[in-house]
Design a protein around this motif. Structure first.
Motif, mmCIF file in Angstrom:
data_model
loop_
_atom_site.group_PDB
_atom_site.id
_atom_site.type_symbol
_atom_site.label_atom_id
_atom_site.label_comp_id
_atom_site.label_asym_id
_atom_site.label_seq_id
_atom_site.Cartn_x
_atom_site.Cartn_y
_atom_site.Cartn_z
ATOM 1 N N ALA A 99 0.838 -1.208 0.000
ATOM 2 C CA ALA A 99 0.000 0.000 0.000
ATOM 3 C C ALA A 99 0.867 1.250 0.000
ATOM 4 O O ALA A 99 0.353 2.364 -0.077
ATOM 5 N N PHE A 100 2.188 1.074 0.084
ATOM 6 C CA PHE A 100 3.117 2.193 0.162
ATOM 7 C C PHE A 100 4.176 2.119 -0.934
ATOM 8 O O PHE A 100 5.367 2.156 -0.678
ATOM 9 N N HIS A 101 3.784 2.029 -2.176
ATOM 10 C CA HIS A 101 4.647 2.019 -3.359
ATOM 11 C C HIS A 101 5.898 1.161 -3.163
ATOM 12 O O HIS A 101 6.995 1.694 -3.042
ATOM 13 N N LEU A 102 5.711 -0.110 -3.156
ATOM 14 C CA LEU A 102 6.753 -1.119 -2.972
ATOM 15 C C LEU A 102 7.263 -1.106 -1.538
ATOM 16 O O LEU A 102 7.254 -0.066 -0.882
ATOM 17 N N SER A 103 7.704 -2.259 -1.071
ATOM 18 C CA SER A 103 8.281 -2.302 0.275
ATOM 19 C C SER A 103 9.240 -3.475 0.410
ATOM 20 O O SER A 103 9.047 -4.534 -0.183
ATOM 21 N N ILE A 128 7.871 -4.391 9.847
ATOM 22 C CA ILE A 128 8.687 -3.193 9.668
ATOM 23 C C ILE A 128 9.291 -3.257 8.257
ATOM 24 O O ILE A 128 9.915 -4.248 7.886
ATOM 25 N N PHE A 129 9.096 -2.187 7.509
ATOM 26 C CA PHE A 129 9.521 -2.127 6.111
ATOM 27 C C PHE A 129 10.251 -0.834 5.805
ATOM 28 O O PHE A 129 10.051 0.184 6.467
ATOM 29 N N ILE A 130 11.054 -0.882 4.766
ATOM 30 C CA ILE A 130 11.489 0.316 4.061
ATOM 31 C C ILE A 130 10.497 0.430 2.917
ATOM 32 O O ILE A 130 10.331 -0.526 2.143
ATOM 33 N N HIS A 131 9.801 1.545 2.824
ATOM 34 C CA HIS A 131 8.758 1.654 1.798
ATOM 35 C C HIS A 131 8.638 3.063 1.257
ATOM 36 O O HIS A 131 9.174 4.017 1.813
ATOM 37 N N GLY A 132 7.892 3.158 0.153
ATOM 38 C CA GLY A 132 7.624 4.449 -0.473
ATOM 39 C C GLY A 132 6.450 5.140 0.188
ATOM 40 O O GLY A 132 6.063 4.830 1.316
ATOM 41 N N ILE A 152 10.413 2.798 7.751
ATOM 42 C CA ILE A 152 11.303 3.799 7.174
ATOM 43 C C ILE A 152 10.719 4.166 5.815
ATOM 44 O O ILE A 152 10.642 3.307 4.925
ATOM 45 N N ALA A 153 10.273 5.411 5.672
ATOM 46 C CA ALA A 153 9.642 5.852 4.431
ATOM 47 C C ALA A 153 10.604 6.699 3.612
ATOM 48 O O ALA A 153 11.340 7.530 4.155
ATOM 49 N N VAL A 154 10.587 6.481 2.313
ATOM 50 C CA VAL A 154 11.410 7.227 1.364
ATOM 51 C C VAL A 154 10.500 7.707 0.231
ATOM 52 O O VAL A 154 9.331 7.322 0.148
ATOM 53 N N SER A 155 11.052 8.521 -0.656
ATOM 54 C CA SER A 155 10.279 8.941 -1.823
ATOM 55 C C SER A 155 10.018 7.722 -2.714
ATOM 56 O O SER A 155 10.729 6.704 -2.637
ATOM 57 N N ASP A 156 9.034 7.821 -3.571
ATOM 58 C CA ASP A 156 8.731 6.712 -4.477
ATOM 59 C C ASP A 156 9.906 6.420 -5.417
ATOM 60 O O ASP A 156 10.216 5.258 -5.689
ATOM 61 N N MET A 159 12.446 4.546 -3.537
ATOM 62 C CA MET A 159 11.998 3.171 -3.310
ATOM 63 C C MET A 159 12.180 2.332 -4.560
ATOM 64 O O MET A 159 12.578 1.157 -4.490
ATOM 65 N N GLU A 160 11.918 2.895 -5.724
ATOM 66 C CA GLU A 160 12.111 2.145 -6.964
ATOM 67 C C GLU A 160 13.580 1.768 -7.148
ATOM 68 O O GLU A 160 13.897 0.650 -7.565
ATOM 69 N N GLU A 161 14.476 2.681 -6.808
ATOM 70 C CA GLU A 161 15.892 2.371 -6.914
ATOM 71 C C GLU A 161 16.301 1.293 -5.910
ATOM 72 O O GLU A 161 16.977 0.326 -6.260
ATOM 73 N N LEU A 162 15.861 1.445 -4.651
ATOM 74 C CA LEU A 162 16.182 0.427 -3.640
ATOM 75 C C LEU A 162 15.630 -0.934 -4.047
ATOM 76 O O LEU A 162 16.274 -1.967 -3.832
ATOM 77 N N TRP A 163 14.452 -0.953 -4.610
ATOM 78 C CA TRP A 163 13.825 -2.199 -5.057
ATOM 79 C C TRP A 163 14.730 -2.918 -6.066
ATOM 80 O O TRP A 163 14.881 -4.135 -6.024
#
Length: 176
Positions: A99-103, A128-132, A152-156, A159-163
């Motif tokens: 629900a948070f643009h990939l996680s 617990i996630f790193i998510h967009g 831990i929330a990051v920009s979308d 998140m795409e790069e981390l993914w």
């Protein structure tokens, strides 16, 4: 009541303006660097600096701004405390339907967290996630304050790069 609505609208416009000035929060709108390719070995999260650093071969290759749980001071102790856990973890799952643009899930709670919570008679929490950002924002804005339940929330775009670059098993160190 109309005054309250007007004040909320003004606050959102001001926050939006602040976000537009922060290039780390809006890399989709203002790309400033080439995307990373290949896998990374480590992610370090510095809670007090609100910073996530990506490492490859022992060298920092990228830094990103982050948002944390709504009560970020201190280590996560129990479900619902709004804290982001501290310590050494690994990415142990990937959720493309988040629900948070990939996680990217981290392996919290660890056995010692479960034992502490069991001894105290409460739940240590989990998921617990790193998510967009929330999908309903669809890449339009990045929330600039601590708002998650402990993630831990990051920009979308981040998140795409981390993914792409952080495989399952990547070490995640979360520091105070």
């Amino acid at each position: 009541m109309k005054l309250v609505g007007l004040l909320v609208a003004i606050a959102l416009v001001v926050l939006g303006g602040l976000m537009l000035r922060d290039r780390d929060f809006l890399p989709v709108l203002a790309p400033s660097r080439a995307p990373l390719d290949g896998e990374i070995e480590r992610i370090v999260v510095e809670k007090s600096a609100r910073r996530l650093t990506v490492f490859r071969e022992g060298e920092a290759v990228r830094r990103h701004r982050i948002a944390l749980g709504f009560a970020p001071e201190g280590d996560k102790a129990r479900e619902g405390d709004g804290k982001t856990p501290e310590g050494l973890f690994r990415i142990d799952r990937r959720n493309p339907g988040s629900a948070f643009h990939l996680s990217l899930g981290i392996d919290y709670p660890r056995p010692e967290d479960v034992a502490r919570a069991r001894a105290g008679g409460y739940s240590p929490g989990g998921d617990i996630f790193i998510h967009g950002q929330p999908n309903r924002l669809k890449g339009i804005v990045t929330i600039p304050y601590d708002w998650t339940a402990g993630c831990i929330a990051v920009s979308d775009a981040t998140m795409e790069e981390l993914w792409r670059i952080a495989p399952t098993g990547t070490l995640v160190e979360i520091r105070p």
